[in-house]
Design a protein around this motif. Structure first.
Motif, short mmCIF file in Angstrom:
data_model
loop_
_atom_site.label_atom_id
_atom_site.label_comp_id
_atom_site.label_asym_id
_atom_site.label_seq_id
_atom_site.Cartn_x
_atom_site.Cartn_y
_atom_site.Cartn_z
N GLU A 73 0.83 -1.21 0.00
CA GLU A 73 0.00 0.00 0.00
C GLU A 73 0.86 1.26 0.00
OE1 GLU A 73 -3.60 2.21 0.13
OE2 GLU A 73 -3.29 0.07 -0.22
N ALA A 74 1.90 1.26 0.81
CA ALA A 74 2.77 2.43 0.91
C ALA A 74 3.45 2.75 -0.42
CB ALA A 74 3.82 2.23 2.01
N TYR A 75 3.89 1.72 -1.13
CA TYR A 75 4.55 1.96 -2.42
C TYR A 75 3.53 2.24 -3.53
CZ TYR A 75 9.27 0.92 -0.88
OH TYR A 75 10.49 0.97 -0.26
N LYS A 76 2.42 1.54 -3.52
CA LYS A 76 1.46 1.66 -4.60
C LYS A 76 0.67 2.97 -4.55
CE LYS A 76 -2.20 -0.88 -6.94
NZ LYS A 76 -3.01 -2.10 -6.95
N HIS A 77 0.20 3.33 -3.35
CA HIS A 77 -0.69 4.49 -3.25
C HIS A 77 -0.11 5.69 -2.52
CE1 HIS A 77 -3.96 2.18 -4.94
NE2 HIS A 77 -3.72 1.21 -4.09
N ASN A 78 0.94 5.49 -1.75
CA ASN A 78 1.47 6.59 -0.93
C ASN A 78 2.87 7.04 -1.35
OD1 ASN A 78 -0.89 6.27 0.47
ND2 ASN A 78 0.03 5.30 2.24
N SER A 79 3.34 6.59 -2.50
CA SER A 79 4.64 7.01 -3.04
C SER A 79 5.77 6.86 -2.03
CB SER A 79 4.56 8.47 -3.52
OG SER A 79 3.54 8.63 -4.46
N ALA A 80 5.88 5.68 -1.42
CA ALA A 80 6.88 5.45 -0.38
C ALA A 80 8.30 5.71 -0.87
CB ALA A 80 6.76 4.03 0.17
N GLY A 81 8.62 5.33 -2.09
CA GLY A 81 9.96 5.56 -2.63
C GLY A 81 10.29 7.05 -2.68
N SER A 82 9.35 7.84 -3.17
CA SER A 82 9.54 9.29 -3.22
C SER A 82 9.62 9.87 -1.83
CB SER A 82 8.39 9.96 -3.99
OG SER A 82 8.36 9.52 -5.31
N GLU A 83 8.81 9.37 -0.92
CA GLU A 83 8.82 9.87 0.45
C GLU A 83 10.15 9.56 1.14
OE1 GLU A 83 6.54 11.85 2.11
OE2 GLU A 83 5.81 12.02 0.06
N MET A 84 10.70 8.37 0.89
CA MET A 84 12.01 8.03 1.48
C MET A 84 13.08 8.96 0.93
SD MET A 84 11.76 5.55 3.71
CE MET A 84 13.29 4.63 3.80
N THR A 85 13.05 9.25 -0.36
CA THR A 85 14.01 10.17 -0.98
C THR A 85 13.87 11.55 -0.36
OG1 THR A 85 13.97 8.94 -3.05
CG2 THR A 85 14.75 11.21 -3.15
N ARG A 86 12.63 12.00 -0.19
CA ARG A 86 12.37 13.31 0.41
C ARG A 86 12.93 13.36 1.83
NH1 ARG A 86 9.13 15.33 3.91
NH2 ARG A 86 7.91 13.44 4.15
N LEU A 87 12.78 12.28 2.60
CA LEU A 87 13.31 12.25 3.96
C LEU A 87 14.84 12.29 3.98
CD1 LEU A 87 10.97 9.70 5.76
CD2 LEU A 87 11.04 12.18 6.06
N VAL A 88 15.48 11.57 3.06
CA VAL A 88 16.94 11.60 2.98
C VAL A 88 17.41 13.04 2.76
CG1 VAL A 88 18.94 10.94 1.56
CG2 VAL A 88 17.26 9.22 2.23
N GLU A 89 16.73 13.73 1.86
CA GLU A 89 17.10 15.12 1.58
C GLU A 89 16.76 16.04 2.74
OE1 GLU A 89 15.08 15.72 -2.13
OE2 GLU A 89 16.66 14.69 -3.26
N LYS A 90 15.60 15.84 3.35
CA LYS A 90 15.18 16.68 4.47
C LYS A 90 16.17 16.60 5.64
CE LYS A 90 11.50 17.25 7.87
NZ LYS A 90 10.18 16.80 8.31
N TYR A 91 16.64 15.40 5.93
CA TYR A 91 17.54 15.20 7.06
C TYR A 91 19.01 15.23 6.66
CZ TYR A 91 13.36 14.35 9.70
OH TYR A 91 12.13 14.50 10.30
N ASP A 92 19.28 15.67 5.43
CA ASP A 92 20.64 15.87 4.95
C ASP A 92 21.51 14.62 5.12
OD1 ASP A 92 22.69 17.33 3.78
OD2 ASP A 92 23.41 18.14 5.69
N LEU A 93 20.97 13.49 4.70
CA LEU A 93 21.69 12.22 4.84
C LEU A 93 22.25 11.73 3.51
CD1 LEU A 93 19.19 10.43 7.25
CD2 LEU A 93 21.35 11.56 7.84
N GLY A 94 22.09 12.51 2.46
CA GLY A 94 22.53 12.09 1.13
C GLY A 94 24.00 12.28 0.84
N GLY A 95 24.71 12.94 1.73
CA GLY A 95 26.13 13.17 1.50
C GLY A 95 26.36 14.10 0.34
N LYS A 96 27.56 14.02 -0.21
CA LYS A 96 27.95 14.93 -1.29
C LYS A 96 27.25 14.62 -2.60
CE LYS A 96 32.45 15.42 0.81
NZ LYS A 96 33.77 14.85 0.87
N LYS A 97 26.96 13.33 -2.83
CA LYS A 97 26.36 12.93 -4.11
C LYS A 97 24.84 13.03 -4.09
CE LYS A 97 28.08 8.85 -4.54
NZ LYS A 97 28.55 7.56 -4.98
N GLY A 98 24.26 13.09 -2.92
CA GLY A 98 22.80 13.08 -2.84
C GLY A 98 22.27 11.68 -3.06
#
Length: 157
Positions: A73-98
């Motif tokens: 459900e999270a991946y199909k209807h709630n865009s879990a992959g996009s949300e995880m990416t957004r969280l990585v960026e929000k919490y500055d965990l992507g390092g130099k390469k993002g």
């Protein structure tokens, strides 16, 4: 215990004021704080918040475990992959390469379940502790990627 979010709050205070706030919160004077030390404190707080928010993406019924149906459900209807990416960026965990394609795979719960990288309970659910352990491990791998070129996107000028 010092809540680092209070010391690093979004009040617009500069680094010097943040250091003073941190010293005051600890209640006693101590030697100089480096910006690397502050970054380490900030990163630990970011990782904790990242894990909390990532778990909420998948624990749709808020029972403190993730059932297979919730993952779908999270991946199909709630865009879990996009949300995880957004969280990585929000919490500055992507390092130099993002966020890269390789790091996206590391943070994909479907892949983690399929490759047995996350522990399941007897019912096939993912308890909170197992989710946190998997995500910490994935973040460790994510950090290792920062030193390599694997998965990086070429820059165009």
């Amino acid at each position: 215990m010092l809540r680092l979010s209070r010391a690093f709050g979004s009040s617009g205070l500069g680094a010097r004021s943040t250091i003073s706030s941190l010293r005051n919160a600890l209640g006693k004077p101590f030697g100089p704080l480096s910006f690397d030390t502050l970054r380490a404190f900030s990163t630990d707080e970011n990782i904790s918040s990242f894990c909390d928010n990532a778990f909420k993406i998948f624990d749709l019924n808020k029972d403190n475990k993730i059932q297979p149906e919730e993952i779908k459900e999270a991946y199909k209807h709630n865009s879990a992959g996009s949300e995880m990416t957004r969280l990585v960026e929000k919490y500055d965990l992507g390092g130099k390469k993002g966020v890269t394609w390789k790091s996206l795979d590391l943070l994909d719960l479907n892949v983690a379940v399929r490759e047995s990288k996350v522990d399941l309970d007897a019912n096939g659910d993912i308890p909170r502790e197992a989710f946190d352990a998997w995500l910490q491990s994935a973040l460790d791998e994510f950090k290792k990627l920062e030193d390599s070129l694997e998965g990086s996107q070429p820059e165009h000028e």
